[in-house]
Design a protein around this motif. Structure first.
Motif, PDB file in Angstrom:
ATOM      1  N   GLY A 277       0.833  -1.194   0.000  1.00  0.00           N
ATOM      2  CA  GLY A 277       0.000   0.000   0.000  1.00  0.00           C
ATOM      3  C   GLY A 277       0.866   1.242   0.000  1.00  0.00           C
ATOM      4  N   ILE A 278       0.312   2.332  -0.488  1.00  0.00           N
ATOM      5  CA  ILE A 278       1.027   3.600  -0.482  1.00  0.00           C
ATOM      6  C   ILE A 278       0.431   4.517   0.577  1.00  0.00           C
ATOM      7  CG2 ILE A 278       1.604   3.411  -2.931  1.00  0.00           C
ATOM      8  CD1 ILE A 278      -0.533   5.571  -3.487  1.00  0.00           C
ATOM      9  N   THR A 279       1.218   5.514   0.976  1.00  0.00           N
ATOM     10  CA  THR A 279       0.799   6.495   1.971  1.00  0.00           C
ATOM     11  C   THR A 279       0.971   7.888   1.398  1.00  0.00           C
ATOM     12  OG1 THR A 279       1.483   5.039   3.786  1.00  0.00           O
ATOM     13  CG2 THR A 279       1.212   7.383   4.298  1.00  0.00           C
ATOM     14  N   ALA A 280      -0.077   8.685   1.463  1.00  0.00           N
ATOM     15  CA  ALA A 280      -0.024  10.072   0.993  1.00  0.00           C
ATOM     16  C   ALA A 280      -1.236  10.808   1.536  1.00  0.00           C
ATOM     17  CB  ALA A 280      -0.008  10.141  -0.541  1.00  0.00           C
ATOM     18  N   MET A 281      -1.099  12.112   1.745  1.00  0.00           N
ATOM     19  CA  MET A 281      -2.208  12.968   2.167  1.00  0.00           C
ATOM     20  C   MET A 281      -2.943  12.427   3.394  1.00  0.00           C
ATOM     21  SD  MET A 281      -3.712  14.465  -1.420  1.00  0.00           S
ATOM     22  CE  MET A 281      -4.545  15.790  -0.529  1.00  0.00           C
ATOM     23  N   GLY A 282      -2.187  11.835   4.321  1.00  0.00           N
ATOM     24  CA  GLY A 282      -2.793  11.323   5.540  1.00  0.00           C
ATOM     25  C   GLY A 282      -3.631  10.081   5.357  1.00  0.00           C
ATOM     26  N   MET A 283      -3.524   9.425   4.187  1.00  0.00           N
ATOM     27  CA  MET A 283      -4.323   8.228   3.917  1.00  0.00           C
ATOM     28  C   MET A 283      -3.425   7.110   3.415  1.00  0.00           C
ATOM     29  SD  MET A 283      -7.744   9.890   2.130  1.00  0.00           S
ATOM     30  CE  MET A 283      -6.835  10.784   0.853  1.00  0.00           C
ATOM     31  N   ASN A 284      -3.976   5.902   3.434  1.00  0.00           N
ATOM     32  CA  ASN A 284      -3.233   4.711   3.021  1.00  0.00           C
ATOM     33  C   ASN A 284      -4.091   3.847   2.109  1.00  0.00           C
ATOM     34  OD1 ASN A 284      -0.722   4.637   5.070  1.00  0.00           O
ATOM     35  ND2 ASN A 284      -2.544   5.321   6.170  1.00  0.00           N
ATOM     36  N   THR A 285      -3.428   3.136   1.205  1.00  0.00           N
ATOM     37  CA  THR A 285      -4.108   2.121   0.407  1.00  0.00           C
ATOM     38  C   THR A 285      -3.586   0.755   0.812  1.00  0.00           C
ATOM     39  OG1 THR A 285      -2.498   2.050  -1.411  1.00  0.00           O
ATOM     40  CG2 THR A 285      -4.216   3.751  -1.519  1.00  0.00           C
ATOM     41  N   ASP A 286      -4.320  -0.281   0.446  1.00  0.00           N
ATOM     42  CA  ASP A 286      -3.893  -1.660   0.716  1.00  0.00           C
ATOM     43  C   ASP A 286      -4.454  -2.516  -0.407  1.00  0.00           C
ATOM     44  OD1 ASP A 286      -2.727  -3.794   1.921  1.00  0.00           O
ATOM     45  OD2 ASP A 286      -4.071  -3.888   3.642  1.00  0.00           O
ATOM     46  N   THR A 287      -3.578  -3.093  -1.214  1.00  0.00           N
ATOM     47  CA  THR A 287      -4.015  -3.749  -2.446  1.00  0.00           C
ATOM     48  C   THR A 287      -3.237  -5.038  -2.664  1.00  0.00           C
ATOM     49  OG1 THR A 287      -4.440  -1.567  -3.409  1.00  0.00           O
ATOM     50  CG2 THR A 287      -4.374  -3.425  -4.928  1.00  0.00           C
ATOM     51  N   GLN A 288      -3.941  -6.065  -3.139  1.00  0.00           N
ATOM     52  CA  GLN A 288      -3.300  -7.313  -3.546  1.00  0.00           C
ATOM     53  C   GLN A 288      -3.777  -7.685  -4.945  1.00  0.00           C
ATOM     54  OE1 GLN A 288      -3.191 -10.581  -0.647  1.00  0.00           O
ATOM     55  NE2 GLN A 288      -3.808  -9.134   0.958  1.00  0.00           N
ATOM     56  N   HIS A 289      -2.834  -7.897  -5.829  1.00  0.00           N
ATOM     57  CA  HIS A 289      -3.139  -8.333  -7.183  1.00  0.00           C
ATOM     58  C   HIS A 289      -2.302  -9.559  -7.522  1.00  0.00           C
ATOM     59  CE1 HIS A 289      -5.059  -4.535  -9.225  1.00  0.00           C
ATOM     60  NE2 HIS A 289      -5.626  -4.828  -8.059  1.00  0.00           N
ATOM     61  N   MET A 290      -2.702 -10.231  -8.608  1.00  0.00           N
ATOM     62  CA  MET A 290      -1.993 -11.414  -9.076  1.00  0.00           C
ATOM     63  C   MET A 290      -1.593 -11.244 -10.536  1.00  0.00           C
ATOM     64  SD  MET A 290      -4.483 -14.262  -7.303  1.00  0.00           S
ATOM     65  CE  MET A 290      -3.373 -15.637  -7.621  1.00  0.00           C
ATOM     66  N   ALA A 291      -0.506 -11.894 -10.902  1.00  0.00           N
ATOM     67  CA  ALA A 291       0.002 -11.816 -12.276  1.00  0.00           C
ATOM     68  C   ALA A 291       0.440 -13.200 -12.736  1.00  0.00           C
ATOM     69  CB  ALA A 291       1.167 -10.834 -12.355  1.00  0.00           C
ATOM     70  N   TYR A 292       0.449 -13.372 -14.035  1.00  0.00           N
ATOM     71  CA  TYR A 292       0.899 -14.634 -14.615  1.00  0.00           C
ATOM     72  C   TYR A 292       2.032 -14.349 -15.587  1.00  0.00           C
ATOM     73  CZ  TYR A 292       0.989 -19.027 -17.179  1.00  0.00           C
ATOM     74  OH  TYR A 292       1.402 -20.200 -17.763  1.00  0.00           O
ATOM     75  N   VAL A 293       3.117 -15.142 -15.474  1.00  0.00           N
ATOM     76  CA  VAL A 293       4.268 -14.987 -16.368  1.00  0.00           C
ATOM     77  C   VAL A 293       4.062 -15.911 -17.558  1.00  0.00           C
ATOM     78  CG1 VAL A 293       6.775 -15.000 -16.554  1.00  0.00           C
ATOM     79  CG2 VAL A 293       5.696 -14.569 -14.326  1.00  0.00           C
ATOM     80  N   LEU A 294       3.782 -15.320 -18.691  1.00  0.00           N
ATOM     81  CA  LEU A 294       3.514 -16.119 -19.883  1.00  0.00           C
ATOM     82  C   LEU A 294       4.722 -16.969 -20.269  1.00  0.00           C
ATOM     83  CD1 LEU A 294       1.717 -13.431 -22.086  1.00  0.00           C
ATOM     84  CD2 LEU A 294       0.647 -15.439 -21.017  1.00  0.00           C
ATOM     85  N   GLN A 295       4.428 -18.166 -20.735  1.00  0.00           N
ATOM     86  CA  GLN A 295       5.485 -19.035 -21.248  1.00  0.00           C
ATOM     87  C   GLN A 295       5.690 -18.714 -22.728  1.00  0.00           C
ATOM     88  OE1 GLN A 295       5.403 -23.186 -19.421  1.00  0.00           O
ATOM     89  NE2 GLN A 295       3.272 -22.547 -19.032  1.00  0.00           N
ATOM     90  N   THR A 296       6.276 -17.567 -22.951  1.00  0.00           N
ATOM     91  CA  THR A 296       6.441 -17.083 -24.338  1.00  0.00           C
ATOM     92  C   THR A 296       7.374 -17.986 -25.139  1.00  0.00           C
ATOM     93  OG1 THR A 296       8.171 -15.591 -23.537  1.00  0.00           O
ATOM     94  CG2 THR A 296       5.957 -14.684 -23.757  1.00  0.00           C
ATOM     95  N   SER A 297       8.274 -18.677 -24.464  1.00  0.00           N
ATOM     96  CA  SER A 297       9.166 -19.593 -25.189  1.00  0.00           C
ATOM     97  C   SER A 297       8.392 -20.750 -25.801  1.00  0.00           C
ATOM     98  CB  SER A 297      10.239 -20.137 -24.233  1.00  0.00           C
ATOM     99  OG  SER A 297       9.647 -20.877 -23.176  1.00  0.00           O
ATOM    100  N   GLN A 298       7.159 -20.979 -25.286  1.00  0.00           N
ATOM    101  CA  GLN A 298       6.301 -22.030 -25.823  1.00  0.00           C
ATOM    102  C   GLN A 298       5.119 -21.462 -26.599  1.00  0.00           C
ATOM    103  OE1 GLN A 298       5.261 -24.918 -22.771  1.00  0.00           O
ATOM    104  NE2 GLN A 298       7.175 -24.534 -21.658  1.00  0.00           N
ATOM    105  N   GLY A 299       5.156 -20.146 -26.862  1.00  0.00           N
ATOM    106  CA  GLY A 299       4.107 -19.510 -27.652  1.00  0.00           C
ATOM    107  C   GLY A 299       2.839 -19.197 -26.885  1.00  0.00           C
ATOM    108  N   GLU A 300       2.891 -19.235 -25.540  1.00  0.00           N
ATOM    109  CA  GLU A 300       1.700 -18.973 -24.741  1.00  0.00           C
ATOM    110  C   GLU A 300       1.327 -17.491 -24.805  1.00  0.00           C
ATOM    111  OE1 GLU A 300       0.219 -20.809 -20.564  1.00  0.00           O
ATOM    112  OE2 GLU A 300       2.011 -19.553 -20.448  1.00  0.00           O
ATOM    113  N   THR A 301       0.034 -17.197 -24.940  1.00  0.00           N
ATOM    114  CA  THR A 301      -0.423 -15.802 -25.058  1.00  0.00           C
ATOM    115  C   THR A 301      -1.452 -15.423 -24.001  1.00  0.00           C
ATOM    116  OG1 THR A 301      -2.133 -16.440 -26.647  1.00  0.00           O
ATOM    117  CG2 THR A 301       0.008 -15.739 -27.545  1.00  0.00           C
ATOM    118  N   ASP A 302      -1.847 -16.374 -23.153  1.00  0.00           N
ATOM    119  CA  ASP A 302      -2.845 -16.068 -22.119  1.00  0.00           C
ATOM    120  C   ASP A 302      -2.644 -17.023 -20.954  1.00  0.00           C
ATOM    121  OD1 ASP A 302      -4.911 -14.844 -20.834  1.00  0.00           O
ATOM    122  OD2 ASP A 302      -6.487 -15.480 -22.223  1.00  0.00           O
TER     123      ASP A 302
END
Length: 452
Positions: A277-302
């Motif tokens: 999370g970031i802090t600014a202007m007396g406030m805070n955020t809290d966030t969780q996201h997920m990502a996938y690392v494409l197997q581009t060496s195998q031609g994966e696109t999604d």
């Protein structure tokens, strides 16, 4: 005249900022962009205006909880937890001994400053405070001595002893613990905040989208720690701070929410997670996201279908939480209702949602802890307040056929109460598809490799 000039400046600044960034926040599926927050000097004016608005509600808050006064005593480097929500923007510590006396703005103190304030290292504060007490004659005085809630328990033992010694039995016998005063004061957002909080959420998403891309991550080279420190450096470049070190993990069946990342080399096919999370202007955020690392060496696109279904299941849990999270219910009541509905829908997972705002884990009712999945003493017995930002934090279990393993799909977004018709909404939106890390990306230079 000077106050009028400040007020006009504040209104103009607020309107201008809203026109510049407000509309962009309605389309969370668009790429996030780094927002420019007001200068520190401009922020100070805004923050002090917010503080004054909150302080103006103190008499009403005291009456609600049946007390006539609220006393805070603290020393430099031994601050009451409440201090950080009542100070001016240009104060960084309570100097010497600072005593604050809030009153219900009635009787003999009507029209006097609220709070009455002393900064003293001679002991004269006690004589003057005794004079005020004799004049006002409050029948009860709230002090922050609660043993269960940080926002109602910030009075240090040494300060309590000083109160007893210098005010005497007559007044200390009228002192009572009312932790909900501090909790509700800190939990309440004020008018004008939301547009800046939207900007902060936009910045948070922009950081995630850049971090989870080929600009930062090169499979088989970049580590999760590299990405964590990229976040720290990038936040500093944006004139932001943070309330916790970013935690970047490679998700496996064994990985679980904790206070550190997984310290892995990132490879193609990895499922990644960030919590920060970031802090600014007396406030805070809290966030969780997920990502996938494409197997581009195998031609994966999604991302594989099984991973997408896991994210959708976590999104459904978010829907369930917002649906049951009605103001007036206790956190434990909401948690119980959510778990019952999850069971009826065949969803397994865990909810550990919390207030956010002045603090990353701020004042108010919580719905579950990672180690208390079904009932939370004290914090879970508080009521949901509509004027509080909430982090909807949770994970869903899902079996991924492509991997032959069950994973936790961990997501978190900040929400706010709109009204009785619309209920809760996410400040910017929520993650409904994975960030895809595509390496190599044509024409994209990896910033971490350049730095090295």
């Amino acid at each position: 005249m000077w106050r009028y000039v400040h007020w006009v400046f504040l209104v103009c600044l607020t309107t201008t900022t809203f026109l510049n960034v407000g509309n962009a926040q309605l389309h969370p599926k668009n790429p996030a962009t780094y927002q420019r927050l007001p200068s520190l000097r401009e922020q100070a004016i805004i923050l002090d205006h917010w503080r004054d608005e909150r302080l103006s509600h103190i008499p009403e808050l005291l009456k609600k909880h049946g007390v006539q006064a609220w006393l805070i005593s603290q020393r430099e480097y031994a601050e009451d937890t409440i201090w950080w929500s009542i100070k001016s923007a240009m104060e960084f510590a309570p100097h010497r001994r600072m005593v604050l006396f809030f009153h219900s703005n009635t009787s003999s103190l009507a029209g006097k400053p609220n709070p009455l304030r002393w900064v003293d290292n001679t002991g004269s504060v006690w004589t003057e405070l005794l004079d005020i007490l004799k004049e006002y004659n409050p029948q009860n005085i709230a002090i922050n001595t609660d043993s269960n809630h940080a926002f109602g328990g910030g009075l240090h033992v040494g300060e309590f002893e000083a109160l007893r010694e210098n005010l005497g039995k007559k007044w200390t016998s009228r002192m009572v613990g009312k932790p909900k005063i501090g909790i509700e004061y800190v939990a309440s957002r004020v008018s004008g905040q939301l547009q800046y909080y939207r900007s902060m959420q936009e910045i948070t998403w922009a950081l995630i989208e850049e971090a989870f891309s080929g600009r930062v991550i090169q499979p088989s080279v970049t580590t999760t720690e590299d990405v964590e420190w990229w976040y720290r450096e990038k936040m500093q470049q944006q004139n932001l701070s943070t309330w916790n070190h970013p935690r970047v993990s490679v998700i496996t069946p064994e990985s679980f929410p904790g206070w550190s990342g997984t310290k892995d080399i990132i490879n193609e096919g990895d499922l990644l997670h960030v919590d920060f999370g970031i802090t600014a202007m007396g406030m805070n955020t809290d966030t969780q996201h997920m990502a996938y690392v494409l197997q581009t060496s195998q031609g994966e696109t999604d991302a594989p279908r099984g991973l997408k279904e896991g994210l959708k299941k976590a999104n459904r849990m978010q829907d369930i939480v917002l649906m049951h999270m009605k103001p007036g219910k206790t956190g434990n009541q909401v948690l119980r209702e959510c778990l019952e509905q999850m069971k009826s829908e065949g969803i397994e997972g865990q909810i550990y949602s919390h207030p956010i705002g002045d603090w990353g884990h701020s004042a108010g009712a919580v719905m579950g802890f990672t180690n208390l999945p079904e009932y939370v003493p004290h914090y879970g017995e508080l009521e949901i307040l509509p004027n509080t930002y909430y982090s909807i934090e949770l994970y869903a279990y899902h079996f991924v056929p492509e991997r032959n393993e069950t994973l936790r799909f961990r997501i978190e977004e900040d929400a706010y109460w709109v009204d009785e018709v619309r209920g809760w909404e996410f400040v910017r939106g929520r993650q409904e598809k994975f960030h895809l890390i595509n390496w190599p990306s044509r024409g994209v230079e990896n910033v971490l490799q350049v730095q090295q």
